[in-house]
Design a protein around this motif. Structure first.
Motif, PDB file in Angstrom:
ATOM      1  N   ALA A 115       0.802  -1.226   0.000  1.00  0.00           N
ATOM      2  CA  ALA A 115       0.000   0.000   0.000  1.00  0.00           C
ATOM      3  C   ALA A 115       0.838   1.282   0.000  1.00  0.00           C
ATOM      4  CB  ALA A 115      -1.015   0.005   1.131  1.00  0.00           C
ATOM      5  N   ALA A 116       2.170   1.163  -0.232  1.00  0.00           N
ATOM      6  CA  ALA A 116       2.915   2.364  -0.620  1.00  0.00           C
ATOM      7  C   ALA A 116       2.852   2.467  -2.142  1.00  0.00           C
ATOM      8  CB  ALA A 116       4.361   2.275  -0.165  1.00  0.00           C
ATOM      9  N   GLY A 117       2.280   1.454  -2.751  1.00  0.00           N
ATOM     10  CA  GLY A 117       2.157   1.415  -4.207  1.00  0.00           C
ATOM     11  C   GLY A 117       0.966   2.231  -4.686  1.00  0.00           C
ATOM     12  N   PHE A 118       0.818   2.251  -5.978  1.00  0.00           N
ATOM     13  CA  PHE A 118      -0.191   3.096  -6.635  1.00  0.00           C
ATOM     14  C   PHE A 118      -1.607   2.682  -6.217  1.00  0.00           C
ATOM     15  CE2 PHE A 118      -2.360   3.507 -11.022  1.00  0.00           C
ATOM     16  CZ  PHE A 118      -2.946   4.714 -10.688  1.00  0.00           C
ATOM     17  N   ILE A 119      -1.980   1.447  -6.493  1.00  0.00           N
ATOM     18  CA  ILE A 119      -3.362   1.032  -6.226  1.00  0.00           C
ATOM     19  C   ILE A 119      -3.597   0.920  -4.716  1.00  0.00           C
ATOM     20  CG2 ILE A 119      -5.062  -0.809  -6.587  1.00  0.00           C
ATOM     21  CD1 ILE A 119      -3.614  -1.428  -9.268  1.00  0.00           C
ATOM     22  N   GLY A 120      -2.613   0.345  -4.002  1.00  0.00           N
ATOM     23  CA  GLY A 120      -2.770   0.118  -2.563  1.00  0.00           C
ATOM     24  C   GLY A 120      -2.972   1.419  -1.791  1.00  0.00           C
ATOM     25  N   SER A 121      -2.201   2.458  -2.140  1.00  0.00           N
ATOM     26  CA  SER A 121      -2.338   3.712  -1.384  1.00  0.00           C
ATOM     27  C   SER A 121      -3.719   4.328  -1.637  1.00  0.00           C
ATOM     28  CB  SER A 121      -1.222   4.696  -1.750  1.00  0.00           C
ATOM     29  OG  SER A 121      -1.201   4.919  -3.135  1.00  0.00           O
ATOM     30  N   ASN A 122      -4.202   4.206  -2.866  1.00  0.00           N
ATOM     31  CA  ASN A 122      -5.556   4.710  -3.164  1.00  0.00           C
ATOM     32  C   ASN A 122      -6.623   3.903  -2.443  1.00  0.00           C
ATOM     33  OD1 ASN A 122      -5.693   7.012  -5.204  1.00  0.00           O
ATOM     34  ND2 ASN A 122      -4.075   5.704  -6.025  1.00  0.00           N
ATOM     35  N   LEU A 123      -6.380   2.606  -2.312  1.00  0.00           N
ATOM     36  CA  LEU A 123      -7.350   1.772  -1.576  1.00  0.00           C
ATOM     37  C   LEU A 123      -7.404   2.191  -0.105  1.00  0.00           C
ATOM     38  CD1 LEU A 123      -9.275  -0.660  -1.265  1.00  0.00           C
ATOM     39  CD2 LEU A 123      -7.249  -2.101  -0.918  1.00  0.00           C
ATOM     40  N   VAL A 124      -6.226   2.379   0.507  1.00  0.00           N
ATOM     41  CA  VAL A 124      -6.219   2.745   1.935  1.00  0.00           C
ATOM     42  C   VAL A 124      -6.898   4.101   2.142  1.00  0.00           C
ATOM     43  CG1 VAL A 124      -4.739   3.277   3.928  1.00  0.00           C
ATOM     44  CG2 VAL A 124      -4.231   1.282   2.493  1.00  0.00           C
ATOM     45  N   LYS A 125      -6.631   5.042   1.230  1.00  0.00           N
ATOM     46  CA  LYS A 125      -7.291   6.368   1.329  1.00  0.00           C
ATOM     47  C   LYS A 125      -8.804   6.189   1.341  1.00  0.00           C
ATOM     48  CE  LYS A 125      -4.726   8.848  -1.812  1.00  0.00           C
ATOM     49  NZ  LYS A 125      -4.665   9.737  -2.961  1.00  0.00           N
ATOM     50  N   ARG A 126      -9.257   5.347   0.457  1.00  0.00           N
ATOM     51  CA  ARG A 126     -10.700   5.107   0.333  1.00  0.00           C
ATOM     52  C   ARG A 126     -11.240   4.427   1.611  1.00  0.00           C
ATOM     53  NH1 ARG A 126     -14.863   3.456  -3.262  1.00  0.00           N
ATOM     54  NH2 ARG A 126     -16.488   3.016  -1.739  1.00  0.00           N
ATOM     55  N   LEU A 127     -10.490   3.486   2.156  1.00  0.00           N
ATOM     56  CA  LEU A 127     -10.941   2.810   3.387  1.00  0.00           C
ATOM     57  C   LEU A 127     -10.994   3.816   4.545  1.00  0.00           C
ATOM     58  CD1 LEU A 127      -9.016  -0.600   3.101  1.00  0.00           C
ATOM     59  CD2 LEU A 127     -11.422  -0.173   2.571  1.00  0.00           C
ATOM     60  N   PHE A 128     -10.016   4.725   4.580  1.00  0.00           N
ATOM     61  CA  PHE A 128     -10.026   5.780   5.606  1.00  0.00           C
ATOM     62  C   PHE A 128     -11.347   6.545   5.577  1.00  0.00           C
ATOM     63  CE2 PHE A 128      -5.144   6.715   5.830  1.00  0.00           C
ATOM     64  CZ  PHE A 128      -4.969   5.589   6.615  1.00  0.00           C
ATOM     65  N   LYS A 129     -11.814   6.826   4.334  1.00  0.00           N
ATOM     66  CA  LYS A 129     -13.028   7.640   4.172  1.00  0.00           C
ATOM     67  C   LYS A 129     -14.271   6.893   4.625  1.00  0.00           C
ATOM     68  CE  LYS A 129     -12.169  10.467   0.200  1.00  0.00           C
ATOM     69  NZ  LYS A 129     -12.286  10.305  -1.203  1.00  0.00           N
TER      70      LYS A 129
END
Ligand code: NAD
Length: 353
Positions: free
Chosen positions: A16-30
Motif C-alpha cells: 500500500a505504498a504502491g499506486f493502487i494500494g495507497s488509493n485503496l487505503v485512502k478510500r478505506l479511511f473515508k
C-alpha cells in the motif's frame, strides 16, 4: 455471497505504498469506522521511491481519528515476518497487492517476480491457512489472457498462454489460491486489473513515461506501430471494485454432486472500452496542454515514432466485466478523458517544483 461489514475489522493491505494500494487505503479511511488497517510494503526501488514515500506521507496525514493505521516496512517474502504479523493482528480481511509489477521488467529480472509474486504470495496463503480470514482478495492481471485472440476477455476463457513471466506468476497466484480455497476452505477472490492509470500512478507505465518524455521534448515510441488497444481503467474505479469485492466473499456451497465447491472466484476489473494507443496519446497530450504541462503550441507529430511490438506485449486487452456487474453491481464509470484530466492536473502540481 457472504456479506462482510468492513467497519471495526482488522484489514491487511500489502503493497500500500504502491499506486493502487495507497488509493485503496485512502478510500478505506473515508468509508470505515473503528477499523484497523495494516500496510506492509518493502519500498523496493523498481521506480522512484520518493513517490512511494509521498504516498505514505499523504496516508499519515489523512489517517482519520478512530482508525488504527500501521505502516510496516517489510517483505512478504519474509515468512517469519508474515507469520508474526498474522499472529499479532488476526486479520479479518487481507488484500494482497504487493507484487513485482511490470511486464517488460520480468523479461530481464525474473528473480524479483519469483520472490514477491510466488514466494510472497505463498507466505500470505499459508498465513491465511494458519489464521483463518473471512476473505482473501488479491491482485491478478489482464496479462493472464496472454496471446488470446477472442475479445472481450472473459474469466470463462482458457488462459494457458502467458507471454511474460509476470503473467505466469499472476496465473500461478490464481491456481495457488484455488488450491488453498479447496483444501483449506479459505474464501478467496482474484481480481484481474486492466491497465490502471491515474494521479500518482506508476512511472514505469506508458502514460507516465510518455508524459516525462514529451515534457523533456524527447520522442515517444508507440509500439506495434500504434495498433495496440488497451482497456485503460481509472484507479478510482479499480478501488471501488476492490472495496465492493472485499465486502462479499464467495460462499461455501455444494455442487449438484453434493461435493463442496471451493469458495473461490476470479473477476475482471476493466473499463470494457479499449482505446487505440494513438488516440490515447492524443487525449493525453490534449490534457497535458490543458493542464499547462505542455505548451499550447506543442508539436506532437514531431515527437512520436511508431515502432514494432516489444517482447512480452500483447496487441489488445479488453475486459468483459459483466460478471462483476452481475455479482457486485459495479461497472467502471470514469471516461478516459476525465481520468487523464485528473492525471495531467496532478502531474502539473507534483512536478511543479
Ligand atoms: P506498485 O508497484 O505501485 O505497487 C506494488 C507495491 O508492492 C510497491 O509499493 C512495492 O514496493 C510493493 N512490493 C513489491 N514487492 C513486495 C514484497 N515482496 N513485499 C512487500 N511489498 C512489496 O504497483 P500497482 O500498480 O499499485 O499494482 C498493485 C498490484 O496490482 C500488483 O499486484 C500488480 O501486479 C497488480 N496489477 C496492476 C496493474 C496496473 O495497471 N497498475 C494491472 C494489473 C495488475
Amino acid at each position: 455471497m457472504q456479506q462482510i461489514d468492513l467497519n471495526n475489522k482488522t484489514i491487511l493491505v500489502t503493497g500500500a505504498a504502491g499506486f493502487i494500494g495507497s488509493n485503496l487505503v485512502k478510500r478505506l479511511f473515508k468509508d470505515l469506522s473503528g477499523a484497523t488497517i495494516v500496510n506492509i510494503d518493502n519500498m523496493n526501488d523498481y521506480y522512484d521511491v520518493s513517490l512511494k514515500e509521498s504516498r505514505l506521507k499523504e496516508l499519515e496525514a489523512l489517517k482519520p481519528e478512530g482508525c488504527n493505521y500501521q505502516f510496516i516496512k517489510g517483505d512478504i517474502a519474509d515468512k517469519p515476518l508474515i507469520d508474526k504479523l498474522f499472529d499479532q493482528y488476526h486479520f479479518d480481511v487481507v488484500v494482497n497487492l504487493a507484487a513485482q509489477a511490470g511486464v517488460r521488467y520480468s523479461i530481464t529480472n525474473p528473480d524479483a517476480y519469483i520472490q514477491s509474486n510466488l514466494i510472497g504470495f505463498y507466505n500470505i496463503l499459508e498465513a491465511c491457512r494458519n489464521h483463518p480470514v473471512e476473505h482473501l482478495v488479491y491482485a491478478s492481471s489482464s496479462s493472464v489472457y496472454g496471446g488470446n485472440k477472442k475479445v472481450p476477455f472473459s474469466t470463462d476463457d482458457r488462459v494457458d498462454n502467458p507471454v511474460s513471466l509476470y503473467a505466469a506468476t499472476k496465473k500461478s497466484n490464481e491456481l495457488m489460491a484455488h488450491c488453498y480455497s479447496k483444501l483449506y476452505d479459505i474464501p478467496s477472490t482474484g481480481l484481474r486489473f486492466f491497465t490502471v492509470y491515474g494521479p500518482a500512478g506508476r512511472p514505469d507505465m506508458a502514460y507516465f513515461g510518455f508524459t516525462n518524455k514529451l515534457l523533456k521534448g524527447d520522442t515517444i515510441q508507440i509500439y506495434n506501430y500504434g495498433n495496440c488497444r488497451r482497456d485503460f481503467t481509472y484507479v478510482d474505479d479499480i478501488v471501488e471494485g476492490i472495496v465492493r469485492v472485499m465486502q462479499g466473499a464467495p460462499e461455501r456451497k455444494k455442487g449438484d454432486d453434493g461435493l463442496p465447491i471451493p469458495p473461490y472466484a476470479v473477476y475482471n476489473i476493466g473499463g470494457g472500452q479499449p482505446e487505440n494507443l494513438l488516440d490515447f496519446v492524443t487525449i493525453l497530450q490534449e490534457e497535458l496542454v490543458r493542464a499547462g504541462v505542455l505548451p499550447q503550441d506543442f508539436d506532437f507529430e514531431a515527437h512520436k515514432q511508431l515502432v514494432p511490438m516489444q517482447p512480452g506485449d500483447v496487441p489488445t486487452t479488453y475486459a468483459d466485466a459483466t460478471a462483476l456487474e452481475r455479482d457486485y453491481g459495479f461497472t467502471p464509470k470514469i471516461t478516459l478523458r476525465e481520468g487523464l484530466r485528473h492525471f495531467a492536473e496532478w502531474y502539473a502540481q507534483f512536478y511543479k517544483k
